[in-house]
Design a protein around this motif. Structure first.
Motif, PDB file in Angstrom:
ATOM      1  N   GLU A 332      38.866  45.229  22.688  1.00 28.99           N
ATOM      2  CA  GLU A 332      38.605  46.661  22.903  1.00 28.99           C
ATOM      3  C   GLU A 332      39.767  47.320  23.661  1.00 28.99           C
ATOM      4  N   GLY A 333      40.364  46.539  24.559  1.00 29.67           N
ATOM      5  CA  GLY A 333      41.477  47.096  25.324  1.00 29.67           C
ATOM      6  C   GLY A 333      41.065  47.667  26.668  1.00 29.67           C
ATOM      7  N   ASP A 334      39.908  47.203  27.196  1.00 30.58           N
ATOM      8  CA  ASP A 334      39.479  47.611  28.532  1.00 30.58           C
ATOM      9  C   ASP A 334      40.209  46.696  29.535  1.00 30.58           C
ATOM     10  N   SER A 374      57.199  46.335  35.865  1.00 31.34           N
ATOM     11  CA  SER A 374      57.287  45.382  34.745  1.00 31.34           C
ATOM     12  C   SER A 374      56.459  44.134  35.042  1.00 31.34           C
ATOM     13  N   THR A 375      56.453  43.729  36.307  1.00 32.96           N
ATOM     14  CA  THR A 375      55.695  42.530  36.674  1.00 32.96           C
ATOM     15  C   THR A 375      54.208  42.722  36.364  1.00 32.96           C
ATOM     16  N   ILE A 376      53.683  43.915  36.652  1.00 37.07           N
ATOM     17  CA  ILE A 376      52.264  44.157  36.364  1.00 37.07           C
ATOM     18  C   ILE A 376      52.004  44.010  34.867  1.00 37.07           C
ATOM     19  N   MET A 377      52.928  44.523  34.067  1.00 35.20           N
ATOM     20  CA  MET A 377      52.766  44.395  32.608  1.00 35.20           C
ATOM     21  C   MET A 377      52.880  42.931  32.167  1.00 35.20           C
ATOM     22  N   ASN A 378      53.792  42.207  32.824  1.00 35.95           N
ATOM     23  CA  ASN A 378      53.945  40.783  32.497  1.00 35.95           C
ATOM     24  C   ASN A 378      52.698  39.990  32.848  1.00 35.95           C
ATOM     25  N   LEU A 379      52.023  40.400  33.932  1.00 38.17           N
ATOM     26  CA  LEU A 379      50.795  39.699  34.328  1.00 38.17           C
ATOM     27  C   LEU A 379      49.690  39.987  33.322  1.00 38.17           C
ATOM     28  N   LEU A 380      49.682  41.216  32.798  1.00 44.25           N
ATOM     29  CA  LEU A 380      48.664  41.579  31.806  1.00 44.25           C
ATOM     30  C   LEU A 380      48.835  40.737  30.527  1.00 44.25           C
ATOM     31  N   THR A 387      48.897  35.009  41.401  1.00 42.52           N
ATOM     32  CA  THR A 387      48.770  34.047  42.497  1.00 42.52           C
ATOM     33  C   THR A 387      47.350  34.116  43.047  1.00 42.52           C
ATOM     34  N   SER A 388      46.819  35.345  43.144  1.00 39.00           N
ATOM     35  CA  SER A 388      45.411  35.494  43.516  1.00 39.00           C
ATOM     36  C   SER A 388      44.869  36.759  42.848  1.00 39.00           C
ATOM     37  N   GLY A 389      43.551  36.839  42.785  1.00 40.82           N
ATOM     38  CA  GLY A 389      42.925  37.975  42.108  1.00 40.82           C
ATOM     39  C   GLY A 389      42.710  37.686  40.636  1.00 40.82           C
ATOM     40  N   GLU A 390      42.322  38.718  39.890  1.00 41.82           N
ATOM     41  CA  GLU A 390      41.999  38.519  38.469  1.00 41.82           C
ATOM     42  C   GLU A 390      42.528  39.658  37.617  1.00 41.82           C
ATOM     43  N   VAL A 391      43.030  39.284  36.443  1.00 45.35           N
ATOM     44  CA  VAL A 391      43.364  40.308  35.447  1.00 45.35           C
ATOM     45  C   VAL A 391      42.301  40.180  34.361  1.00 45.35           C
ATOM     46  N   LEU A 392      41.574  41.260  34.113  1.00 49.09           N
ATOM     47  CA  LEU A 392      40.481  41.195  33.138  1.00 49.09           C
ATOM     48  C   LEU A 392      40.787  42.081  31.936  1.00 49.09           C
ATOM     49  N   VAL A 393      40.567  41.535  30.762  1.00 48.72           N
ATOM     50  CA  VAL A 393      40.657  42.346  29.542  1.00 48.72           C
ATOM     51  C   VAL A 393      39.303  42.231  28.864  1.00 48.72           C
ATOM     52  N   VAL A 398      41.957  36.895  31.851  1.00 45.64           N
ATOM     53  CA  VAL A 398      42.949  36.534  30.822  1.00 45.64           C
ATOM     54  C   VAL A 398      43.233  35.027  30.809  1.00 45.64           C
ATOM     55  N   LYS A 399      42.988  34.370  31.950  1.00 42.74           N
ATOM     56  CA  LYS A 399      43.227  32.914  31.999  1.00 42.74           C
ATOM     57  C   LYS A 399      42.242  32.158  31.113  1.00 42.74           C
TER      58      LYS A 399
END
Ligand code: ATP
Ligand code: MG
Length: 587
Positions: A332-334, A374-380, A387-393, A398-399
Motif C-alpha cells: 500500500e505504501g503506508d 539520504s540515510t533515512i531513505m536508505n533505511l526505508l 540500530t534501534s527503533g522500527e521502520v514499518l511499511v 521491514v526486517k
C-alpha cells in the motif's frame, strides 16, 4: 568451513572425471617404467647375449608405449582442462551471486579493484591448479616412489642408498613452503592494490585531466607498479634459492647411483643390464626432485588465492533476507518510522526519528547537507538496518519483509545517479526490460526526458557512456527519474532528483507526479522549498534529528528553520510564479 573445504565443494562435483584423469596419469607413469626395462633387455639379451631376433619386438614395444602415452596424455589433459573450467565457472558464478547479495556497508568498505582481482587473477590461480598442478604433483610423487620400488626390485642396496636423499628433500620442501607463504600473500595484496589504482584512475580520468595531475598520477602509478614488481621478485627470490637446492639433491642421486652402481657391477653384484635399467629409472627420481620447487610455487599461489576469494565470499551481509519474509505483490505504501536511530562507526547518524505517512501521501524532506536525509531513505529501502527503533511499511517491520519484495515496491532515483553503459531505453526499462516502448516513453514524458532524448541522433537507442558520460547532470537525473517511474512503485523516492534541472522543468515534473494514476507514496528530498511546498508532510532534519514537521503552512507559522529557508528562497520563487507557470504552458 575452511577455504579448502569450500574449494573442494566445487571440485568434488568432478570427482569421477578427475579420478579418471589420474588413472590415465598412473598408466602414463607406469608405462614410463617399461622404457628402462626394455633398454636393460636390449643390453643384456640383445647386445650381451646376442639374441638379435628379440630386437624388432622390443623396438615395436617401445613405439607402442610411446604412442599410447601420447594418446593418454592428450585425453587426460582434456579432462583436467574441462574440469578446471567447470570449477571456475561455478566458483565465479557463486562469488558473483554473493557479491550481489552484499549490502551497502560491504561496498562502502571494499575497494573495487580488490573485488575485481578476486574474480580475475585469483580465479586464474585456481584454474591453473586444477588443470595442471594436481596431476603434475600426483605424477611426481607416484613416479618417484614407483621408481624407488622398481630400483628396489633390481637392487635393494642401491635403493636404500638413494633414500638417503629423502629427508633432505623433505627439509628443503618444508623450508620453501614456510618462507614462501607470506610473500605470496603480499603479491596478492599488491596485485589488488595495483588493480584498484588503475580502476580508480580510469574512472576518474576526467578529474585527473581537469586538475592536470597526469604527472602526479604517473608517479603514484609507478610506486604501485614498483611495489607489485618487488613483491613478485621477492617471491621469485625464493625459487631462485630453492630450485638450485633441489637440483643439487637430484645431482647427488646421480652421483650415488654412479658410485654405488659401478662398485656393484665391478664386484659382480649387479649385471651391466641392471645397471642400465637403474640408470633409466634415475630420471624418474631426479625429475620430480627438480620440479618440487616449481610446484610448491604453484601450490602457494593457489592457496593464497583460495583463501583470498573465500574471505571475500564468506563475509555475511548485515542486512539479511528473513527466512519466511512477508510477501505482498503490491504494497500500500503506508510508511512509519518509530524512534529510529542509526549509527555507523560509533557515530550517530540518525537520532530518534519518528513520523507516519499514509499511503498515497507526499512527504518532503528538507535539511542541511549531511543532516541524514539520504540515510533515512536508505533505511526505508533496508540498504542499512536501523540500530534501534522500527521502520514499518504497511504496518510491518521491514526486517520481517521479503527484502526483494520490499525493494520491488520502491522506485528510487538516487542522489548519486548511476546509468549503465546501455541505450537510453535500456536504462529506463531496467526494471522491466520487456515492457513495450510506449511505457518507456510514457515514463520519459513524465520525467520531462522525452523531448531531449528524441533530439539525440539515435533517440532512445543512443548509447549512454559508462556512468552516464555524455549526458548533462539534469538529463541524467531525468533518465534516472523515468527509470524509477516506470516501475510504477508503491513508494517513490526522489533523492535530490531535480536539483540539476531548472525550476520550470521541476514544476512540470511535480505536476506529472501529482497526476500519477496509481496509489503511490512519494518522498521528495530537496533543498528547494518549491520542490516540497505542496507535500502533505514536510520533515525538517538537522544533525540526524527531525527538528520540525508539518505542512508548509504549519511550518511557516512555526517560524523556525523552514520559515527561514523559505524567506531566503521566497523572492526567487515569487518571481517565477509571477512569470506564469512552466515552460510547457501548463499551470
Ligand atoms: P546531502 O544533502 O549532502 O545529500 P544527506 O542529508 O543526504 O546530505 P546523508 O548522506 O544521509 O546526508 O549522511 C548523513 C551523515 O552520515 C553524513 O555525515 C555522512 O558522512 C554520514 N554517513 C552516511 N552513511 C554513512 C555510513 N554508512 N558510514 C558512516 N557514515 C555515514
Ligand atoms: Mg543525500
Amino acid at each position: 568451513m575452511t577455504a579448502f573445504q569450500w574449494f573442494y565443494s566445487f571440485l568434488k562435483k568432478h570427482n569421477k572425471k578427475m579420478f579418471l584423469g589420474l588413472v590415465m596419469c598412473t598408466v602414463i607413469s607406469v608405462l614410463a617404467i617399461v622404457k628402462p626395462i626394455v633398454s636393460g633387455l636390449i643390453v643384456d639379451d640383445v647386445i650381451t647375449a646376442g639374441m638379435y631376433e628379440k630386437l624388432p619386438m622390443l623396438i615395436a614395444l617401445l613405439i607402442l608405449i610411446t604412442v599410447l602415452r601420447g594418446l593418454l596424455r592428450y585425453q587426460s589433459q582434456v579432462i583436467f582442462e574441462t574440469c578446471s573450467q567447470d570449477v571456475l565457472y561455478s566458483m565465479r558464478d557463486k562469488v558473483y551471486r554473493k557479491l550481489l547479495q552484499e549490502d551497502f556497508s560491504f561496498y562502502n568498505k571494499k575497494r573495487t579493484g580488490d573485488l575485481l582481482s578476486r574474480q580475475t587473477g585469483d580465479m586464474d590461480a585456481i584454474r591453473h591448479f586444477v588443470a595442471f598442478v594436481i596431476y603434475q604433483v600426483y605424477e611426481m610423487i607416484f613416479i618417484f616412489f614407483f621408481a624407488l620400488i622398481m630400483i628396489y626390485t633390481v637392487s635393494w642396496q642401491l635403493a636404500l642408498c638413494m633414500t638417503i636423499i629423502l629427508p633432505f628433500a623433505a627439509a628443503v620442501t618444508y623450508s620453501q613452503t614456510k618462507t614462501g607463504r607470506p610473500r605470496f600473500q603480499h603479491i596478492r595484496e599488491q596485485f589488488s592494490s595495483l588493480n584498484t589504482f588503475v580502476q580508480e584512475n580510469i574512472s576518474g580520468n576526467r578529474v585527473v585531466k581537469a586538475f592536470s595531475k597526469e604527472d602526479y598520477e604517473i608517479e603514484k602509478f609507478n610506486k604501485e607498479n614498483d611495489a607489485y614488481r618487488d613483491a613478485e621478485l621477492s617471491a621469485a627470490d625464493i625459487w631462485t634459492k630453492y630450485v638450485p637446492m633441489f637440483e643439487f639433491l637430484s645431482n647427488m642421486l646421480t652421483i650415488i647411483l654412479m658410485l654405488v652402481g659401478s662398485i656393484m657391477v665391478i664386484r659382480g653384484n649387479m649385471t651391466l643390464g641392471n645397471y642400465v635399467t637403474v640408470n633409466g629409472y634415475l630420471w624418474m627420481l631426479t625429475n620430480p626432485l627438480r620440479q618440487i620447487g616449481w610446484r610448491i610455487n604453484d601450490i602457494q599461489r593457489f592457496t593464497t588465492s583460495v583463501e583470498k576469494i573465500y574471505t571475500t565470499y564468506s563475509e555475511e551481509p548485515d542486512v539479511k533476507q528473513p527466512k519466511h519474509g512477508y510477501v505482498k505483490k503490491r504494497l500500500e505504501g503506508d510508511v512509519a518510522f518509530k524512534n529510529v536511530s542509526y549509527s555507523a562507526d560509533d557515530e550517530d547518524i540518525i537520532r530518534n526519528v519518528s513520523f507516519h505517512v499514509k499511503s498515497g501521501q507526499t512527504v518532503g524532506i528538507l535539511g542541511s547537507t549531511g543532516s541524514g536525509k539520504s540515510t533515512i531513505m536508505n533505511l526505508l529501502c533496508r540498504f542499512y538496518d536501523v540500530t534501534s527503533g522500527e521502520v514499518l511499511v504497511d504496518g510491518k517491520n521491514v526486517k520481517d519483509m521479503d527484502l526483494y519484495n520490499l525493494r520491488q515496491n520502491i522506485g528510487m532515483a538516487m542522489q548519486d545517479v548511476f546509468l549503465f553503459s546501455d541505450t537510453v531505453e535500456g536504462n529506463i526499462a531496467y526494471s522491466k526490460p520487456d515492457c513495450p516502448f510506449e511505457e518507456v516513453q510514457k515514463a520519459a514524458i513524465m520525467a520531462d526526458a522525452d523531448s531531449f532524448i528524441r533530439s539525440m541522433p539515435d533517440g532512445y537507442d543512443t548509447i549512454v557512456g559508462e556512468r552516464g558520460v555524455g549526458l548533462s547532470g539534469g538529463q541524467k537525473q531525468r533518465i534516472s527519474l523515468a527509470r524509477a517511474l516506470l516501475k510504477e512503485p508503491s513508494i517513490l523516492i526522489l533523492d535530490d532528483t531535480t536539483s540539476a534541472v531548472d525550476m520550470e522543468t521541476e514544476s512540470y515534473i511535480q505536476k506529472q507526479l501529482n497526476a500519477i494514476d496509481h496509489k503511490c507514496t512519494i518522498f521528495i528530498v530537496a533543498y528547494r522549498i518549491s520542490s516540497i511546498k505542496d507535500a502533505d508532510l514536510i520533515l525538517v532534519l538537522n544533525n540526524g534529528e527531525i527538528v520540525e514537521q508539518g505542512t508548509h503552512d504549519e511550518l511557516l507559522a512555526n517560524n523556525g528553520y523552514y520559515a527561514t529557508v523559505f524567506r531566503h528562497q521566497y523572492g526567487e520563487y515569487e518571481k517565477y510564479i509571477k512569470k506564469g507557470g512552466d515552460k510547457h504552458g501548463k499551470k
